[in-house]
Motif scaffolding. Structure first.
Motif, PDB file in Angstrom:
ATOM      1  N   UNK A 122      -2.763  44.517 -58.553  1.00 16.96           N
ATOM      2  CA  UNK A 122      -3.230  43.292 -57.986  1.00 16.96           C
ATOM      3  C   UNK A 122      -2.103  42.175 -58.581  1.00 16.96           C
ATOM      4  N   UNK A 123      -2.013  40.949 -57.841  1.00 16.96           N
ATOM      5  CA  UNK A 123      -2.762  40.881 -56.619  1.00 16.96           C
ATOM      6  C   UNK A 123      -2.124  41.599 -55.362  1.00 16.96           C
ATOM      7  N   UNK A 124      -2.661  41.639 -54.222  1.00 14.21           N
ATOM      8  CA  UNK A 124      -1.969  42.466 -52.956  1.00 14.21           C
ATOM      9  C   UNK A 124      -0.831  41.604 -52.597  1.00 14.21           C
ATOM     10  N   UNK A 125      -0.671  40.172 -52.669  1.00 13.50           N
ATOM     11  CA  UNK A 125       0.343  39.720 -52.462  1.00 13.50           C
ATOM     12  C   UNK A 125       0.417  38.422 -52.841  1.00 13.50           C
ATOM     13  N   UNK A 126       1.847  37.977 -52.941  1.00 15.56           N
ATOM     14  CA  UNK A 126       2.105  36.954 -53.918  1.00 15.56           C
ATOM     15  C   UNK A 126       3.561  36.131 -53.232  1.00 15.56           C
ATOM     16  N   UNK A 127       3.117  34.793 -53.175  1.00 13.90           N
ATOM     17  CA  UNK A 127       4.248  33.865 -52.388  1.00 13.90           C
ATOM     18  C   UNK A 127       4.710  32.926 -53.674  1.00 13.90           C
ATOM     19  N   UNK A 128       5.918  32.899 -54.089  1.00 11.08           N
ATOM     20  CA  UNK A 128       6.383  32.175 -55.046  1.00 11.08           C
ATOM     21  C   UNK A 128       7.673  31.269 -54.563  1.00 11.08           C
ATOM     22  N   UNK A 129       8.240  30.459 -55.307  1.00 10.85           N
ATOM     23  CA  UNK A 129       9.403  29.632 -54.839  1.00 10.85           C
ATOM     24  C   UNK A 129      10.428  30.249 -55.757  1.00 10.85           C
ATOM     25  N   UNK A 130      11.641  30.018 -55.067  1.00  6.89           N
ATOM     26  CA  UNK A 130      12.898  30.838 -55.894  1.00  6.89           C
ATOM     27  C   UNK A 130      12.979  30.080 -57.266  1.00  6.89           C
ATOM     28  N   UNK A 131      13.161  30.603 -58.277  1.00  5.85           N
ATOM     29  CA  UNK A 131      13.139  30.148 -59.530  1.00  5.85           C
ATOM     30  C   UNK A 131      11.813  30.296 -60.372  1.00  5.85           C
ATOM     31  N   UNK A 132      10.867  30.567 -59.739  1.00 11.65           N
ATOM     32  CA  UNK A 132       9.406  30.711 -60.395  1.00 11.65           C
ATOM     33  C   UNK A 132       9.627  32.142 -60.995  1.00 11.65           C
ATOM     34  N   UNK A 133       8.943  32.333 -62.133  1.00 11.63           N
ATOM     35  CA  UNK A 133       8.657  33.586 -62.872  1.00 11.63           C
ATOM     36  C   UNK A 133       7.436  34.244 -62.428  1.00 11.63           C
ATOM     37  N   UNK A 134       6.981  35.444 -62.324  1.00 13.11           N
ATOM     38  CA  UNK A 134       5.933  35.993 -61.741  1.00 13.11           C
ATOM     39  C   UNK A 134       5.608  37.348 -62.452  1.00 13.11           C
ATOM     40  N   UNK A 135       4.295  37.779 -62.499  1.00  9.75           N
ATOM     41  CA  UNK A 135       3.893  39.069 -62.978  1.00  9.75           C
ATOM     42  C   UNK A 135       2.771  39.648 -62.205  1.00  9.75           C
ATOM     43  N   UNK A 136       2.752  40.726 -62.138  1.00 13.76           N
ATOM     44  CA  UNK A 136       1.556  41.608 -61.460  1.00 13.76           C
ATOM     45  C   UNK A 136       1.482  42.650 -62.141  1.00 13.76           C
ATOM     46  N   UNK A 137       0.025  43.305 -61.875  1.00  9.87           N
ATOM     47  CA  UNK A 137      -0.673  44.312 -62.919  1.00  9.87           C
ATOM     48  C   UNK A 137      -0.914  45.595 -62.152  1.00  9.87           C
ATOM     49  N   UNK A 138      -0.805  46.749 -62.825  1.00 10.87           N
ATOM     50  CA  UNK A 138      -1.184  47.857 -62.276  1.00 10.87           C
ATOM     51  C   UNK A 138      -2.115  48.500 -63.504  1.00 10.87           C
ATOM     52  N   UNK A 139      -3.446  48.959 -62.906  1.00 19.08           N
ATOM     53  CA  UNK A 139      -4.414  49.508 -63.757  1.00 19.08           C
ATOM     54  C   UNK A 139      -4.514  51.109 -63.433  1.00 19.08           C
ATOM     55  N   UNK A 140      -4.856  51.767 -64.344  1.00 17.96           N
ATOM     56  CA  UNK A 140      -4.876  53.287 -64.290  1.00 17.96           C
ATOM     57  C   UNK A 140      -5.779  53.903 -65.173  1.00 17.96           C
ATOM     58  N   UNK A 141      -6.426  54.956 -64.976  1.00 17.16           N
ATOM     59  CA  UNK A 141      -7.347  55.514 -65.862  1.00 17.16           C
ATOM     60  C   UNK A 141      -6.732  55.949 -67.098  1.00 17.16           C
ATOM     61  N   UNK A 142      -7.310  55.276 -68.243  1.00 15.80           N
ATOM     62  CA  UNK A 142      -6.320  55.507 -69.640  1.00 15.80           C
ATOM     63  C   UNK A 142      -6.735  57.055 -69.922  1.00 15.80           C
ATOM     64  N   UNK A 143      -7.617  57.840 -69.524  1.00 15.55           N
ATOM     65  CA  UNK A 143      -8.274  58.874 -70.162  1.00 15.55           C
ATOM     66  C   UNK A 143      -7.275  60.142 -69.392  1.00 15.55           C
ATOM     67  N   UNK A 144      -6.697  59.943 -68.446  1.00  9.58           N
ATOM     68  CA  UNK A 144      -5.838  60.902 -67.628  1.00  9.58           C
ATOM     69  C   UNK A 144      -4.327  60.243 -67.488  1.00  9.58           C
ATOM     70  N   UNK A 145      -3.509  60.368 -68.694  1.00  6.76           N
ATOM     71  CA  UNK A 145      -2.362  60.006 -68.605  1.00  6.76           C
ATOM     72  C   UNK A 145      -1.187  60.593 -68.777  1.00  6.76           C
ATOM     73  N   UNK A 146      -0.140  60.729 -67.928  1.00  7.36           N
ATOM     74  CA  UNK A 146       1.158  61.349 -68.557  1.00  7.36           C
ATOM     75  C   UNK A 146       2.235  60.343 -68.529  1.00  7.36           C
TER      76      UNK A 146
END
Lengths: 110, 115
Positions: free
Chosen positions: A7-31
């Motif tokens: 998330x998010x699916x899409x993001x529109x920002x202006x040049x110079x902006x800082x941005x971040x996005x997230x990735x969620x995964x099952x913590x019980x099955x992780x390599x």
């Protein structure tokens, strides 16, 4: 099947902006957790791989963090530039397989 | 240049006509895999290969076959293509699976349309 969500699916920002996005995964099955950058009409290219809780990786203006206990990773872009426009994919690996999220499409306007 | 090469890049075919998408890597990678990408969905793994003669199903293997007779080649075979196999396909490889921590190198993609 592991469910990896971005998330998010899409993001529109202006040049110079800082941005971040997230990735969620099952913590019980992780390599490992991968981040890839996918520009239109090209193939995905690797940005980072992280394996340990608390891992932080940095490449230029792009950095990523990993929390395996709660099952999420953040990707940060500082001072976005138009050339950062791309789809950012994350993937979790488990038992010989890769499970990708559907990506966050970033558009940076000049 | 280190790369993964897929062919063809674009193909339009008809239902039931067998086709093969080739994939070759020149990096001596052990792990190779195929993915399909459909709108709104992430890359979904079709098949993977840990090494020569070792292949296994990914999450969406129905309607596909693979073989790994040589380390460098991992062709994807559609024995009887159907319209629901219209998609963008990627081949990717890595040094080894390496507990999931080795990055994938992707081919340029093959856009397949089945009429």
């Amino acid at each position: 099947i592991l469910n990896v969500e971005q998330s998010p699916q899409s993001l529109h920002v202006q040049e110079g902006d800082s941005t971040n996005f997230t990735c969620s995964f099952p913590s019980s099955n992780f390599y490992a957790l991968h981040w890839y950058r996918w520009e239109t009409a090209k193939s995905p290219e690797a940005l980072f791989v992280m394996t340990l809780n608390g891992d932080e990786k940095k490449k230029g203006r792009i950095s990523a963090t990993l929390n395996t206990k709660e099952g999420y990773s953040y990707l940060y872009i500082k001072g976005s530039q138009p050339e950062d426009s791309a789809t950012y994919l994350c993937a979790s690996t488990y038992f010989n397989k890769f499970y990708f999220g559907s990506g966050t499409k970033l558009n940076v306007k000049p | 240049e280190a790369q993964v090469t897929q062919n063809p890049r674009y193909l339009i075919t008809v239902t039931g006509k067998k086709l093969t998408v080739t994939c070759s890597q020149n990096m001596n990678h052990e792990y190779m895999s195929w993915y399909r990408q459909d709108p709104g969905l992430g890359l979904r793994q079709i098949y993977y290969s840990m090494n020569v003669e070792v292949t296994d199903k990914g999450d969406v293997p129905e309607g596909y076959k693979v073989s790994r007779k040589e380390k460098r080649n991992f062709p994807l075979i559609l024995e009887s293509p159907s319209p629901n196999q219209t998609s963008l396909y990627f081949c990717a490889s890595s040094l080894s699976f390496g507990a999931g921590a080795n990055v994938l190198t992707f081919g340029a993609g093959s856009r397949l349309t089945v009429l």
